[in-house]
Scaffold this active site. Structure first.
Site, PDB file in Angstrom:
ATOM      1  N   CYS A 150       3.431  -3.823   0.309  1.00 14.23           N
ATOM      2  CA  CYS A 150       3.956  -4.458   1.530  1.00 14.23           C
ATOM      3  C   CYS A 150       4.928  -3.542   2.244  1.00 14.23           C
ATOM      4  O   CYS A 150       5.252  -3.768   3.404  1.00 14.23           O
ATOM      5  CB  CYS A 150       4.729  -5.736   1.213  1.00 14.23           C
ATOM      6  SG  CYS A 150       3.767  -7.045   0.512  1.00 14.23           S
ATOM      7  N   LYS A 176     -13.592 -11.431  -0.829  1.00 14.88           N
ATOM      8  CA  LYS A 176     -12.656 -10.573  -0.131  1.00 14.88           C
ATOM      9  C   LYS A 176     -13.192  -9.134  -0.200  1.00 14.88           C
ATOM     10  O   LYS A 176     -13.716  -8.739  -1.233  1.00 14.88           O
ATOM     11  CB  LYS A 176     -11.319 -10.680  -0.866  1.00 14.88           C
ATOM     12  CG  LYS A 176     -10.174 -10.087  -0.147  1.00 14.88           C
ATOM     13  CD  LYS A 176      -8.891 -10.362  -0.892  1.00 14.88           C
ATOM     14  CE  LYS A 176      -7.848  -9.411  -0.324  1.00 14.88           C
ATOM     15  NZ  LYS A 176      -6.537  -9.611  -0.834  1.00 14.88           N
ATOM     16  N   LYS A 211     -12.007  -2.431  -2.513  1.00  9.89           N
ATOM     17  CA  LYS A 211     -12.564  -1.226  -3.112  1.00  9.89           C
ATOM     18  C   LYS A 211     -13.120  -1.542  -4.494  1.00  9.89           C
ATOM     19  O   LYS A 211     -14.192  -1.095  -4.862  1.00  9.89           O
ATOM     20  CB  LYS A 211     -11.449  -0.182  -3.261  1.00  9.89           C
ATOM     21  CG  LYS A 211     -11.600   0.979  -2.327  1.00  9.89           C
ATOM     22  CD  LYS A 211     -10.631   2.061  -2.732  1.00  9.89           C
ATOM     23  CE  LYS A 211     -10.279   2.915  -1.531  1.00  9.89           C
ATOM     24  NZ  LYS A 211      -9.092   3.706  -1.705  1.00  9.89           N
ATOM     25  N   CYS A 250       3.483  -9.716  -6.453  1.00  6.22           N
ATOM     26  CA  CYS A 250       3.352  -9.879  -5.005  1.00  6.22           C
ATOM     27  C   CYS A 250       2.056 -10.634  -4.724  1.00  6.22           C
ATOM     28  O   CYS A 250       1.003 -10.276  -5.247  1.00  6.22           O
ATOM     29  CB  CYS A 250       3.314  -8.497  -4.346  1.00  6.22           C
ATOM     30  SG  CYS A 250       2.663  -8.567  -2.676  1.00  6.22           S
ATOM     31  N   HIS A 274      -0.547  -8.204  -2.882  1.00  5.87           N
ATOM     32  CA  HIS A 274      -1.034  -6.998  -3.539  1.00  5.87           C
ATOM     33  C   HIS A 274      -1.227  -7.159  -5.036  1.00  5.87           C
ATOM     34  O   HIS A 274      -1.662  -6.229  -5.720  1.00  5.87           O
ATOM     35  CB  HIS A 274      -0.113  -5.813  -3.221  1.00  5.87           C
ATOM     36  CG  HIS A 274      -0.104  -5.497  -1.760  1.00  5.87           C
ATOM     37  ND1 HIS A 274       0.800  -6.047  -0.890  1.00  5.87           N
ATOM     38  CD2 HIS A 274      -0.967  -4.751  -1.015  1.00  5.87           C
ATOM     39  CE1 HIS A 274       0.517  -5.631   0.343  1.00  5.87           C
ATOM     40  NE2 HIS A 274      -0.547  -4.861   0.292  1.00  5.87           N
ATOM     41  N   HIS A 286     -12.880   0.565   8.013  1.00  8.00           N
ATOM     42  CA  HIS A 286     -13.900  -0.403   7.602  1.00  8.00           C
ATOM     43  C   HIS A 286     -14.130  -1.423   8.711  1.00  8.00           C
ATOM     44  O   HIS A 286     -13.508  -1.361   9.771  1.00  8.00           O
ATOM     45  CB  HIS A 286     -13.548  -1.040   6.253  1.00  8.00           C
ATOM     46  CG  HIS A 286     -12.258  -1.802   6.221  1.00  8.00           C
ATOM     47  ND1 HIS A 286     -12.032  -2.908   7.008  1.00  8.00           N
ATOM     48  CD2 HIS A 286     -11.124  -1.631   5.502  1.00  8.00           C
ATOM     49  CE1 HIS A 286     -10.828  -3.386   6.769  1.00  8.00           C
ATOM     50  NE2 HIS A 286     -10.249  -2.613   5.868  1.00  8.00           N
ATOM     51  N   HIS A 327     -11.186  -3.290  10.434  1.00  9.46           N
ATOM     52  CA  HIS A 327     -10.554  -2.505  11.500  1.00  9.46           C
ATOM     53  C   HIS A 327     -11.454  -2.489  12.741  1.00  9.46           C
ATOM     54  O   HIS A 327     -10.988  -2.608  13.870  1.00  9.46           O
ATOM     55  CB  HIS A 327     -10.338  -1.053  11.064  1.00  9.46           C
ATOM     56  CG  HIS A 327      -9.626  -0.884   9.754  1.00  9.46           C
ATOM     57  ND1 HIS A 327     -10.083  -0.046   8.768  1.00  9.46           N
ATOM     58  CD2 HIS A 327      -8.496  -1.441   9.274  1.00  9.46           C
ATOM     59  CE1 HIS A 327      -9.259  -0.092   7.736  1.00  9.46           C
ATOM     60  NE2 HIS A 327      -8.288  -0.931   8.017  1.00  9.46           N
ATOM     61  N   CYS A 366       8.028  -4.217  -2.997  1.00  8.98           N
ATOM     62  CA  CYS A 366       6.578  -4.022  -3.175  1.00  8.98           C
ATOM     63  C   CYS A 366       6.138  -2.868  -2.280  1.00  8.98           C
ATOM     64  O   CYS A 366       6.290  -2.931  -1.056  1.00  8.98           O
ATOM     65  CB  CYS A 366       5.802  -5.291  -2.809  1.00  8.98           C
ATOM     66  SG  CYS A 366       4.012  -4.984  -2.750  1.00  8.98           S
TER      67      CYS A 366
HETATM   68  N1  MSP Z   1      -0.346  -0.179   9.560  1.00  9.18           N
HETATM   69  C1  MSP Z   1      -0.264  -1.588   9.629  1.00  9.18           C
HETATM   70  C2  MSP Z   1      -0.253  -2.079  11.050  1.00  9.18           C
HETATM   71  C3  MSP Z   1       0.837  -1.540  11.901  1.00  9.18           C
HETATM   72  S1  MSP Z   1       0.695  -2.086  13.540  1.00  9.18           S
HETATM   73  C4  MSP Z   1       2.087  -1.602  14.276  1.00  9.18           C
HETATM   74  C5  MSP Z   1      -1.465  -2.209   8.926  1.00  9.18           C
HETATM   75  N2  MSP Z   1      -2.547  -1.429   8.794  1.00  9.18           N
HETATM   76  S2  MSP Z   1      -3.918  -1.857   8.089  1.00  9.18           S
HETATM   77  O1  MSP Z   1      -4.672  -0.633   7.996  1.00  9.18           O
HETATM   78  O2  MSP Z   1      -3.679  -2.545   6.882  1.00  9.18           O
HETATM   79  O3  MSP Z   1      -4.662  -2.753   9.113  1.00  9.18           O
HETATM   80  C6  MSP Z   1      -4.494  -4.149   9.169  1.00  9.18           C
HETATM   81  C7  MSP Z   1      -5.397  -4.662  10.252  1.00  9.18           C
HETATM   82  O4  MSP Z   1      -6.764  -4.274  10.009  1.00  9.18           O
HETATM   83  C8  MSP Z   1      -5.480  -6.178  10.385  1.00  9.18           C
HETATM   84  O5  MSP Z   1      -4.411  -6.732  11.078  1.00  9.18           O
HETATM   85  C9  MSP Z   1      -6.799  -6.310  11.117  1.00  9.18           C
HETATM   86  O6  MSP Z   1      -6.642  -5.920  12.450  1.00  9.18           O
HETATM   87  C10 MSP Z   1      -7.649  -5.287  10.409  1.00  9.18           C
HETATM   88  N3  MSP Z   1      -8.259  -5.830   9.199  1.00  9.18           N
HETATM   89  C11 MSP Z   1      -8.145  -5.310   7.942  1.00  9.18           C
HETATM   90  N4  MSP Z   1      -8.930  -6.027   7.098  1.00  9.18           N
HETATM   91  C12 MSP Z   1      -9.538  -7.022   7.766  1.00  9.18           C
HETATM   92  C13 MSP Z   1     -10.472  -8.024   7.432  1.00  9.18           C
HETATM   93  N5  MSP Z   1     -10.968  -8.168   6.219  1.00  9.18           N
HETATM   94  N6  MSP Z   1     -10.876  -8.842   8.420  1.00  9.18           N
HETATM   95  C14 MSP Z   1     -10.419  -8.725   9.703  1.00  9.18           C
HETATM   96  N7  MSP Z   1      -9.550  -7.785  10.045  1.00  9.18           N
HETATM   97  C15 MSP Z   1      -9.048  -6.955   9.110  1.00  9.18           C
HETATM   98  O7  MSP Z   1      -1.396  -3.363   8.555  1.00  9.18           O
END
Ligand code: MSP
Length: 518
Positions: free
Chosen positions: A130, A298, A301, A144, A147, A19, A22, A127
């Site tokens: 987490c 926020k 889904k 949590c 979550h 999304h 990311h 959790c």
């Molecule tokens: N798999 C772990 C990270 C491991 S790194 C060694 C993880 N993955 S995640 O799929 O949940 O991705 C989290 C990351 O996605 C955030 O740190 C950020 O980079 C990005 N984002 C996810 N949602 C976001 C927003 N709503 N806004 C900005 N960035 C976001 O955590």
């Protein structure tokens, strides 16, 4: 060998589709890599997918697939999403890759051999969201905080990484390196976590296989698999070619981890202490951005407001999205992604300001100068032209300083000062009118030469953020350099355009977007 610059995005969990959260992190990483490359470093970008752990097992089961098959599928979707919008990495690490597995086992063995690991009985609240045991401060009304699910009570034997032993070292490291964790609010947050160690303690780094088989086996106890965060963080080493790629030492020396605030603790506390225990230097920077909300809510889904990279590419053009989000988010703070604001930003800055400057300048060059860069006339250079030139030099220097402090939104704002000034010069000198006056040719040539230079310098400065558009602008304005070969700050020096070089007009670079009617 040239200086290296190594930037990472988090590796994304395969329990969700790619999304824009990311994508935003990847846009920042890609822009930083391009910027450093233009500054003469050899950039290296790593992203990937995080595929082990209970969360993935749950998601795979819900999809009716084996975890490996499920991970293959979703990981490929991440890759395809990045390909589609032109974001590329030097290495895409999957935590199921063989070299990564070897690295995780080697690091586990090393910290174990060095006496940093202990087997303990654990009794606590877990959790799955987490992927860790929670402490009191993680809970709100028994759920949590992140979550909103009720954690499970678990009692099991876990190997612990004796992380707390390294807290003194970590505190000192943070204090000695003010830009290790940035912006400062996250550095302060980390120091606050370290002050109140009750919330931290040691880190459970294993899961008994009878509970979870989908993971990397501990080299010193085959009945356990590695905890997913311990495994995932090591992907940053794998991505840099650890242990024996000749490029690894230089990359590691210049590594910048980009993350959002949700994963500060693993990056600011677990990771540096893990590296310390393994005898590897901590990362140079952990750079933390805020969260994107969508129209004030926020992204989730259940609200059905999760936007994919494909959605925004269709709506704004991916470079438009990239520019508008980099410009709208103050790095480190949360921001709200509002369609109306993005449209306004793209129309005002890209279509009306930059796009217009390029198209009217090049149309005038075509009409009045035969489609070639004109030779400026010394006698027609007045203070407005000299001011534009001085402003260009000032902006080049300011961009460097702002980027060193990761102030991306202010960098873009700064570059647009130059665009605005070039448009004003064009209005002031009105070459279309001057052309009709006797002796007006000197004004025409001098003004258009100056605005072409301003366009070229802008394209170089903006190139890291809008690579496709700026590559096209450089070529239309007859620049000798391509974006890929250009070097900053040298190539951004005023006066590099060669009079007589052919220019080209073309389709609108940034078509105006329509606001939604509702
Ligand atoms: N798999 C772990 C990270 C491991 S790194 C060694 C993880 N993955 S995640 O799929 O949940 O991705 C989290 C990351 O996605 C955030 O740190 C950020 O980079 C990005 N984002 C996810 N949602 C976001 C927003 N709503 N806004 C900005 N960035 C976001 O955590």
């Amino acid at each position: 060998m040239s200086r290296a610059y190594y930037v990472t995005t988090p590796i994304y969990y395969v329990n969700a589709e790619p999304h824009i959260g990311h994508a935003y992190t990847f846009c920042v990483a890609d822009s930083l890599a391009r910027f450093h490359q233009m500054r003469g470093a050899s950039s290296w970008v790593v992203t990937g997918t995080d595929e082990h752990g209970e969360k993935i097992v749950e998601a795979a089961a819900a999809a009716g697939l084996a975890p490996s098959e499920f991970s293959d599928r979703v990981s490929a979707r991440f890759r395809a999403a990045w390909d589609e919008v032109g974001l590329t990495a030097n290495r895409f690490v999957r935590t199921t890759d063989a070299d990564h597995r070897r690295n995780v086992q080697a690091i586990l063995q090393r910290v174990h051999d060095e006496g940093w690991v202990e087997l303990r009985e654990y009794d606590g609240l877990y959790c799955v969201g987490c992927e860790r045991f929670l402490t009191d401060r993680d809970l709100l009304d028994g759920r949590c905080r992140d979550h909103e699910r009720v954690p499970e009570k678990r009692r099991e034997s876990n190997y612990f990484f004796l992380m707390s032993r390294a807290f003194g070292w970590l505190r000192e490291h943070i204090e000695r390196h003010p830009d290790f964790i940035r912006p400062a609010r996250y550095r302060n947050e980390t120091l606050a976590m370290l002050r109140d160690e009750s919330g931290l303690g040691d880190l459970s780094i294993s899961r008994p296989k009878h509970r979870l088989a989908w993971g990397i086996e501990l080299p010193f106890d085959p009945d356990h698999v590695c905890y997913v965060w311990f495994d995932a963080l090591i992907s940053y080493l794998t991505g840099a070619g650890y242990p024996d790629d000749p490029g690894f030492p230089a990359r590691w020396d210049a590594v910048e981890h980009l993350i959002a605030k949700d994963i500060l603790k693993p990056h600011a506390i677990f990771w540096p202490t893990m590296l310390h225990a393994a005898g590897i230097a901590p990362p140079r920077h952990v750079s933390v951005h805020g969260y994107w909300n969508v129209e004030g809510r926020k992204m989730s889904k259940s609200l059905g407001n999760v936007l994919s990279p494909h959605d925004v590419a269709t709506r704004y053009g991916f470079e438009g999205f990239r520019y508008a989000t980099l410009r709208e988010m103050s790095f480190g703070l949360d921001a709200d992604l509002r369609d109306a604001a993005l449209i306004e930003r793209i129309n005002a800055d890209l279509a009306n300001n930059l796009g217009n400057l390029v198209s009217r300048t090049l149309r005038l060059v075509e009409r009045l100068c035969g489609g070639r860069i004109p030779e400026p006339a010394r006698e027609a250079i007045g203070s407005p032209e000299r001011e534009l030139e001085a402003l260009a030099a000032e902006v080049v220097a300011r961009v460097d300083a702002l980027m060193a402090g990761l102030e991306i939104h202010r960098t873009l704002e700064e570059i647009f000062r130059l665009v605005g000034a070039a448009n004003r010069l064009l209005d002031l000198r009105a070459p279309w009118k001057a052309a009709k006056e006797p002796g007006g040719d000197a004004v025409v040539r001098t003004t258009l030469h100056a605005t072409c230079e301003a366009i070229r310098v802008t394209a170089l400065l903006l190139g890291a953020f809008l690579p496709a558009a700026c590559g096209e602008i450089l070529s239309r304005v007859g620049a000798a350099e391509t974006l890929e070969a250009a070097r900053l700050p040298d190539d951004a020096a005023w006066g590099r355009l060669v009079p007589g070089a052919p220019t080209r007009t073309g389709d609108a670079l940034f078509p105006r977007l329509e606001a939604r009617k509702d």
